[in-house]
Design a protein around this motif. Sequence first.
Motif, PDB file in Angstrom:
ATOM      1  N   ASP A   1       0.825  -1.111   0.009  1.00  0.00           N
ATOM      2  CA  ASP A   1      -0.102   0.015  -0.047  1.00  0.00           C
ATOM      3  C   ASP A   1       0.929   1.083  -0.123  1.00  0.00           C
ATOM      4  OD1 ASP A   1      -2.378  -1.413  -0.089  1.00  0.00           O
ATOM      5  OD2 ASP A   1      -2.750  -1.331   2.029  1.00  0.00           O
ATOM      6  N   ILE A   2       0.741   2.209  -0.868  1.00  0.00           N
ATOM      7  CA  ILE A   2       1.258   3.537  -1.007  1.00  0.00           C
ATOM      8  C   ILE A   2       0.238   4.540  -0.814  1.00  0.00           C
ATOM      9  CG2 ILE A   2       2.575   4.886  -2.412  1.00  0.00           C
ATOM     10  CD1 ILE A   2       4.025   2.522  -2.060  1.00  0.00           C
ATOM     11  N   PRO A   3       0.249   5.218   0.406  1.00  0.00           N
ATOM     12  CA  PRO A   3      -0.699   6.316   0.813  1.00  0.00           C
ATOM     13  C   PRO A   3      -0.686   7.556  -0.303  1.00  0.00           C
ATOM     14  CG  PRO A   3       0.585   5.665   2.589  1.00  0.00           C
ATOM     15  CD  PRO A   3       1.332   5.173   1.611  1.00  0.00           C
ATOM     16  N   VAL A   4      -1.580   8.072  -0.653  1.00  0.00           N
ATOM     17  CA  VAL A   4      -1.893   8.906  -1.357  1.00  0.00           C
ATOM     18  C   VAL A   4      -2.681  10.210  -1.157  1.00  0.00           C
ATOM     19  CG1 VAL A   4      -1.505   7.593  -3.586  1.00  0.00           C
ATOM     20  CG2 VAL A   4      -3.920   7.972  -2.791  1.00  0.00           C
ATOM     21  N   ARG A   5      -2.554  11.304  -1.396  1.00  0.00           N
ATOM     22  CA  ARG A   5      -3.604  12.261  -0.802  1.00  0.00           C
ATOM     23  C   ARG A   5      -4.819  12.684  -2.007  1.00  0.00           C
ATOM     24  NH1 ARG A   5      -1.736  14.583   3.250  1.00  0.00           N
ATOM     25  NH2 ARG A   5       0.578  14.629   3.571  1.00  0.00           N
ATOM     26  N   TYR A   6      -5.987  12.392  -1.366  1.00  0.00           N
ATOM     27  CA  TYR A   6      -7.063  12.145  -2.419  1.00  0.00           C
ATOM     28  C   TYR A   6      -7.905  13.539  -2.226  1.00  0.00           C
ATOM     29  CZ  TYR A   6     -11.148   9.884  -4.522  1.00  0.00           C
ATOM     30  OH  TYR A   6     -12.045   9.616  -5.303  1.00  0.00           O
ATOM     31  N   ARG A   7      -8.294  14.148  -3.564  1.00  0.00           N
ATOM     32  CA  ARG A   7      -8.726  15.280  -3.495  1.00  0.00           C
ATOM     33  C   ARG A   7     -10.248  15.359  -3.788  1.00  0.00           C
ATOM     34  NH1 ARG A   7      -3.759  18.219  -6.386  1.00  0.00           N
ATOM     35  NH2 ARG A   7      -4.678  17.073  -8.159  1.00  0.00           N
ATOM     36  N   GLU A   8     -10.939  16.400  -3.954  1.00  0.00           N
ATOM     37  CA  GLU A   8     -12.507  16.444  -4.342  1.00  0.00           C
ATOM     38  C   GLU A   8     -12.123  16.377  -5.612  1.00  0.00           C
ATOM     39  OE1 GLU A   8     -16.216  19.538  -4.246  1.00  0.00           O
ATOM     40  OE2 GLU A   8     -14.604  19.433  -2.570  1.00  0.00           O
ATOM     41  N   ARG A   9     -13.263  15.852  -6.423  1.00  0.00           N
ATOM     42  CA  ARG A   9     -13.354  15.989  -7.999  1.00  0.00           C
ATOM     43  C   ARG A   9     -13.767  17.368  -8.401  1.00  0.00           C
ATOM     44  NH1 ARG A   9     -15.035  11.773 -11.572  1.00  0.00           N
ATOM     45  NH2 ARG A   9     -15.100  10.630  -9.713  1.00  0.00           N
ATOM     46  N   THR A  10     -13.036  17.863  -9.157  1.00  0.00           N
ATOM     47  CA  THR A  10     -13.052  19.267  -9.777  1.00  0.00           C
ATOM     48  C   THR A  10     -14.204  19.432 -10.818  1.00  0.00           C
ATOM     49  OG1 THR A  10     -11.060  19.243 -11.018  1.00  0.00           O
ATOM     50  CG2 THR A  10     -10.854  20.089  -8.935  1.00  0.00           C
ATOM     51  N   TYR A  11     -14.320  18.381 -11.597  1.00  0.00           N
ATOM     52  CA  TYR A  11     -15.258  18.403 -12.893  1.00  0.00           C
ATOM     53  C   TYR A  11     -15.669  16.734 -13.021  1.00  0.00           C
ATOM     54  CZ  TYR A  11     -11.499  15.768 -15.278  1.00  0.00           C
ATOM     55  OH  TYR A  11     -10.746  14.782 -15.616  1.00  0.00           O
ATOM     56  N   GLY A  12     -17.021  16.851 -13.753  1.00  0.00           N
ATOM     57  CA  GLY A  12     -17.666  15.639 -13.893  1.00  0.00           C
ATOM     58  C   GLY A  12     -18.110  14.838 -12.897  1.00  0.00           C
ATOM     59  N   LYS A  13     -18.812  13.699 -12.956  1.00  0.00           N
ATOM     60  CA  LYS A  13     -19.028  12.996 -11.858  1.00  0.00           C
ATOM     61  C   LYS A  13     -18.786  11.578 -11.953  1.00  0.00           C
ATOM     62  CE  LYS A  13     -23.628  12.212 -14.273  1.00  0.00           C
ATOM     63  NZ  LYS A  13     -24.980  12.130 -14.137  1.00  0.00           N
ATOM     64  N   THR A  14     -18.805  11.034 -10.818  1.00  0.00           N
ATOM     65  CA  THR A  14     -18.322   9.759 -10.829  1.00  0.00           C
ATOM     66  C   THR A  14     -19.215   8.582 -11.836  1.00  0.00           C
ATOM     67  OG1 THR A  14     -17.966   7.729  -9.345  1.00  0.00           O
ATOM     68  CG2 THR A  14     -19.646   8.875  -8.927  1.00  0.00           C
TER      69      THR A  14
END
Length: 153
Positions: free
Chosen positions: A115-128
């Motif tokens: 496992d490699i930790p990453v910084r997860y950000r809010e989506r700035t465009y589109g939708k899931t």
Amino acid sequence: MILDADLTMPPEELPKFYEALVSGRTEFANGVRLVYPMEDRAMQFMNMCANKFFGIAFSWALGQPVKDTLCGTKVLSREDYLRIAANRSFFGDFDPFGDFDLLFGASKLNLRIMDIPVRYRERTYGKTNIHRWAHGWILLKMLGFVLLRIKFV
């Protein structure tokens, strides 16, 4: 290297995945979004719960720690990817996202997963593109299928 196109995980973090692979510390680097604090709307509460559940279940099923099964950032060698793809029929080809397929395949080949930790950000465009309940049900069935193929053989 696999990186989600929505860039919720900054590509500037990819060198640490590469370094983990080329240093020999791992054969399969798996991103983990559940370590660092996230922006307020980066992940919905139910998705967070499902991610934590699948992390616990996979860690038990695969016999090695996997904290975040659905993080879209994964790094492995081309040779290992081709070996996983060649064995895809063992688990079936019905993973809607590819994350479970890669993790199950890596485990079947006895690759060291890190496992490699990453910084997860809010989506700035589109939708899931994730349909929480429909895809969640498919992923749960996949987990059950794999338990029968790996854990309960």
